[in-house]
Design an enzyme around this catalytic site. Structure first.
Site, mmCIF file in Angstrom:
data_model
loop_
_atom_site.group_PDB
_atom_site.id
_atom_site.type_symbol
_atom_site.label_atom_id
_atom_site.label_comp_id
_atom_site.label_asym_id
_atom_site.label_seq_id
_atom_site.Cartn_x
_atom_site.Cartn_y
_atom_site.Cartn_z
ATOM 1 N N GLY A 17 139.181 -21.710 58.617
ATOM 2 C CA GLY A 17 138.823 -21.705 57.200
ATOM 3 C C GLY A 17 139.137 -20.381 56.537
ATOM 4 N N GLY A 19 138.389 -19.630 53.394
ATOM 5 C CA GLY A 19 137.583 -19.536 52.164
ATOM 6 C C GLY A 19 136.959 -18.150 52.073
ATOM 7 N N PHE A 20 135.887 -18.030 51.313
ATOM 8 C CA PHE A 20 135.278 -16.708 51.110
ATOM 9 C C PHE A 20 134.844 -16.089 52.441
ATOM 10 C CE2 PHE A 20 134.706 -18.414 46.813
ATOM 11 C CZ PHE A 20 135.143 -17.338 46.071
ATOM 12 N N GLU A 177 128.253 -26.795 34.107
ATOM 13 C CA GLU A 177 129.449 -26.135 33.568
ATOM 14 C C GLU A 177 130.421 -27.173 33.004
ATOM 15 O OE1 GLU A 177 130.689 -24.028 37.037
ATOM 16 O OE2 GLU A 177 129.602 -22.213 36.500
ATOM 17 N N ASP A 306 129.079 -21.539 53.883
ATOM 18 C CA ASP A 306 128.323 -22.752 53.536
ATOM 19 C C ASP A 306 127.978 -23.593 54.762
ATOM 20 O OD1 ASP A 306 128.501 -22.071 50.919
ATOM 21 O OD2 ASP A 306 129.674 -23.808 50.267
ATOM 22 N N ALA A 323 129.015 -18.038 47.057
ATOM 23 C CA ALA A 323 130.129 -17.200 47.495
ATOM 24 C C ALA A 323 129.660 -15.841 48.054
ATOM 25 C CB ALA A 323 131.116 -17.012 46.347
HETATM 26 C C1 LIG Z 1 133.131 -26.251 41.821
HETATM 27 C C2 LIG Z 1 132.373 -25.178 42.533
HETATM 28 C C3 LIG Z 1 131.801 -24.137 41.796
HETATM 29 C C4 LIG Z 1 131.104 -23.132 42.445
HETATM 30 N N1 LIG Z 1 130.566 -22.117 41.691
HETATM 31 C C5 LIG Z 1 129.976 -21.066 42.307
HETATM 32 C C6 LIG Z 1 129.511 -19.937 41.561
HETATM 33 O O1 LIG Z 1 129.597 -19.913 40.330
HETATM 34 N N2 LIG Z 1 128.966 -18.914 42.244
HETATM 35 C C7 LIG Z 1 128.843 -18.904 43.614
HETATM 36 O O2 LIG Z 1 128.386 -17.921 44.185
HETATM 37 N N3 LIG Z 1 129.266 -19.957 44.341
HETATM 38 C C8 LIG Z 1 129.825 -21.029 43.722
HETATM 39 N N4 LIG Z 1 130.267 -22.112 44.462
HETATM 40 C C9 LIG Z 1 130.003 -22.113 45.905
HETATM 41 C C10 LIG Z 1 131.010 -21.251 46.648
HETATM 42 O O3 LIG Z 1 132.310 -21.584 46.247
HETATM 43 C C11 LIG Z 1 130.802 -21.493 48.128
HETATM 44 O O4 LIG Z 1 129.512 -21.062 48.479
HETATM 45 C C12 LIG Z 1 131.829 -20.727 48.959
HETATM 46 O O5 LIG Z 1 133.135 -21.162 48.637
HETATM 47 C C13 LIG Z 1 131.577 -20.925 50.441
HETATM 48 O O6 LIG Z 1 132.549 -20.240 51.163
HETATM 49 P P1 LIG Z 1 133.030 -20.752 52.600
HETATM 50 O O7 LIG Z 1 134.001 -19.744 53.069
HETATM 51 O O8 LIG Z 1 131.847 -21.058 53.424
HETATM 52 O O9 LIG Z 1 133.734 -22.142 52.321
HETATM 53 P P2 LIG Z 1 134.969 -22.496 51.391
HETATM 54 O O10 LIG Z 1 135.193 -21.432 50.375
HETATM 55 O O11 LIG Z 1 134.719 -23.876 50.930
HETATM 56 O O12 LIG Z 1 136.217 -22.456 52.373
HETATM 57 C C14 LIG Z 1 136.356 -23.354 53.414
HETATM 58 C C15 LIG Z 1 137.810 -23.349 53.850
HETATM 59 O O13 LIG Z 1 137.929 -24.082 55.050
HETATM 60 C C16 LIG Z 1 139.065 -24.941 54.975
HETATM 61 N N5 LIG Z 1 138.797 -26.064 55.857
HETATM 62 C C17 LIG Z 1 137.829 -26.995 55.761
HETATM 63 N N6 LIG Z 1 137.847 -27.823 56.812
HETATM 64 C C18 LIG Z 1 138.851 -27.409 57.611
HETATM 65 C C19 LIG Z 1 139.358 -27.841 58.859
HETATM 66 N N7 LIG Z 1 138.815 -28.842 59.537
HETATM 67 N N8 LIG Z 1 140.427 -27.190 59.374
HETATM 68 C C20 LIG Z 1 140.993 -26.149 58.737
HETATM 69 N N9 LIG Z 1 140.535 -25.680 57.549
HETATM 70 C C21 LIG Z 1 139.473 -26.293 56.999
HETATM 71 C C22 LIG Z 1 139.177 -25.288 53.511
HETATM 72 O O14 LIG Z 1 140.507 -25.666 53.187
HETATM 73 C C23 LIG Z 1 138.752 -23.983 52.842
HETATM 74 O O15 LIG Z 1 139.843 -23.125 52.602
HETATM 75 C C24 LIG Z 1 130.953 -23.143 43.839
HETATM 76 C C25 LIG Z 1 131.517 -24.182 44.589
HETATM 77 C C26 LIG Z 1 132.231 -25.189 43.935
HETATM 78 C C27 LIG Z 1 132.848 -26.298 44.740
#
Ligand SMILES: Cc1cc2nc3c(=O)[nH]c(=O)nc-3n(C[C@H](O)[C@H](O)[C@H](O)COP(=O)(O)OP(=O)(O)OC[C@H]3O[C@@H](n4cnc5c(N)ncnc54)[C@H](O)[C@@H]3O)c2cc1C
Length: 454
Positions: A17, A19-20, A177, A306, A323
């Site tokens: 992943g 993501g953040f 939003e 998350d 995030a």
């Molecule tokens: C529409 C929206 C608005 C938001 N607004 C806010 C805000 O205003 N403020 C705030 O703080 N937070 C906000 N959030 C929440 C925030 O985006 C999340 O808390 C944050 O992105 C979590 O980070 P993460 O790295 O855990 O997961 P993510 O950022 O979701 O990244 C997960 C990554 O894993 C990859 N992935 C998933 N499954 C697999 C797999 N099996 N194999 C390979 N890759 C995979 C995905 O492609 C992705 O790139 C919002 C979320 C959304 C959806």
């Protein structure tokens, strides 16, 4: 074994992943004596907090996305692989990928986040897309703009109203939003463009099962957000449970709302890979982690962002799905791994993760937002909105030519013009990941992206 698997003697850290959480962990580790492989099913990191601006035609996907390869192009110990991780074999320290290969690890960071959850009604997904990827944002944008085209074309009054009725299910930050922005666009941006339909007659209905909007915030802020939404013309329906969604509308018990456009912003569940570790999960499927963020019984596996179900042992507070939490978790796991590697093995006493909460803001529409900053200070209205703007511009710095993004926003907010108001292509199947974001050196740089994770 995957072809890209490094042959070096250095400990191999695999990050699932980008993501953040995953991106931050990789950035924090890139100068450590380790080799890193980042696996993501998308080729880009996505700034999800601004996805709704893509859905609402103020920004383009490239404004809020950065190719993961581009971020690490100068870090030779970082390998990036476009693949979906399907299963973790914790006993043998292997990850199985969708193209049939497996990849070995010494340390694994699982950061795959959440996905949509339709409360057991998966058939609702085709009628009510959610908002988690660039493809979904474009699908929602296409549907939203196309609805007005259809309303303009029809002579049937019932049909016209159904095309101009937009239902958003779920009044968390994303639903709020979207609803506020949709109402603004229909009432302020679009009216001059149409000849037969009066876009100001559009109904934007926000449905929430709880008894208030933004229920993660305190009651006065929820009440203020509701008032602001209603001021924009949004119909807020609280304590209402959606019982059916199809092509023509939404059911709330016996009540039927005719609507051709429904957006899902209600439920999320953990991505399925977490469960394959074999550790206990909570009711959303998130892995219940140890105080150091490792999976129970596996000090070499960290679950962050998350996907982690974490409760601070000192405060008994659960970490929210935000995030900043993901960023701080990614950094924490990376520090432990770096310390382990330096010490030549797992430390006896690892530090406990504590989330440093600097606040939360939710925007409602032009010059309206609510939130809590610097601990417990409530902010509302224009001040909250300006803070929201500053925070997001700051975090966006690395994603694109900042002036371009600022220009896009200024145009949308001040002149009621949305530069990205395009219906593009056929309605895509947004469940397929995409689009592929290409690296544009003029727009992105590894240095500036560094600031995103700070
Ligand atoms: C529409 C929206 C608005 C938001 N607004 C806010 C805000 O205003 N403020 C705030 O703080 N937070 C906000 N959030 C929440 C925030 O985006 C999340 O808390 C944050 O992105 C979590 O980070 P993460 O790295 O855990 O997961 P993510 O950022 O979701 O990244 C997960 C990554 O894993 C990859 N992935 C998933 N499954 C697999 C797999 N099996 N194999 C390979 N890759 C995979 C995905 O492609 C992705 O790139 C919002 C979320 C959304 C959806």
């Amino acid at each position: 074994m995957a072809p890209g698997q490094p042959q070096s003697e250095k400990p191999h850290v695999v990050i699932l992943g980008g993501g953040f959480a995953g991106l931050t962990a990789a950035k924090a580790l890139r100068r450590a004596p380790v080799s890193i492989t980042i696996i993501d099913r998308r080729n880009h990191h996505l700034f999800q907090p601004l996805l709704y601006q893509v859905a609402m035609a103020a920004l383009s996907p490239a404004d809020i996305a950065a190719p993961i390869r581009g971020v690490f192009s100068r870090n030779k110990n970082v390998n990036v692989e476009l693949a979906e991780a399907e299963r973790i074999d914790a006993e043998h320290r292997l990850v199985a990928l969708d193209h049939g290969e497996t990849i070995e690890y010494d340390y694994l960071i699982v950061a795959t986040g959440m996905t949509h959850f339709y409360f057991g009604h998966d058939d609702w997904a085709e009628h009510a897309p959610g908002l988690k990827s660039a493809a979904e944002a474009l699908q929602i944008r296409n549907r939203f703009l196309r609805a007005f085209e259809m309303a303009e074309r029809t002579d049937d009054e019932y049909d016209r109203q159904a095309w101009m009725t937009f239902v958003i299910v779920g009044a968390g930050p994303t639903g709020v939003e979207l609803a506020g922005t949709m109402a603004e666009i229909a009432r302020r941006d679009l009216p001059g463009d149409f000849r037969h339909c009066d876009t100001r007659q559009a109904r934007i209905i926000l449905i929430e099962a709880h008894d208030r909007v933004l229920h993660s915030m305190d009651a006065p802020l929820s009440a203020r957000a509701k008032r602001d939404l209603e001021g924009f013309g949004v119909e807020v329906r609280l304590s209402s449970m959606v019982t059916g969604i199809d092509d023509d509308g939404v059911d709330i018990g016996d009540e039927r709302i005719g609507a051709k456009n429904v957006i899902w912003a209600a439920g999320v569940k953990a991505t399925s890979i977490g469960a394959t570790i074999g550790a206990a999960t909570d009711k959303s499927g998130r892995v219940i982690v140890e105080p150091d963020l490792s999976a129970p019984g596996h000090p070499e596996i960290f679950v962050v962002g998350d996907l982690a179900s974490f409760t601070d042992p000192e405060t008994d507070e659960a970490a929210p799905g935000l995030a900043p939490v993901a960023i701080q978790m990614g950094r924490h796991a990376a520090r432990i791994i770096a310390a382990d590697v330096k010490a030549g093995g797992s430390q006896k006493k690892r530090p406990t993760f504590h989330y440093r909460d600097r606040g939360e803001l939710a925007t409602i529409g032009r010059a309206r937002a609510v939130g809590v900053v610097f601990g417990k200070h409530r902010v509302t209205g224009l001040l909250a909105w300006l803070l929201w703007l500053v925070v997001h511009i700051y975090f966006l710095i690395g994603f694109r030519n900042r002036l371009m993004v600022l220009f896009g926003w200024a145009q949308a907010y001040l002149r009621f013009e949305r530069g990205a108001r395009l219906i593009t292509g056929e309605e895509t199947d947004a469940s397929k990941e995409g689009p592929i974001i290409r690296n544009n050196p003029r727009e992105q740089s590894a240095e500036s992206l560094e600031e995103i994770a700070e």
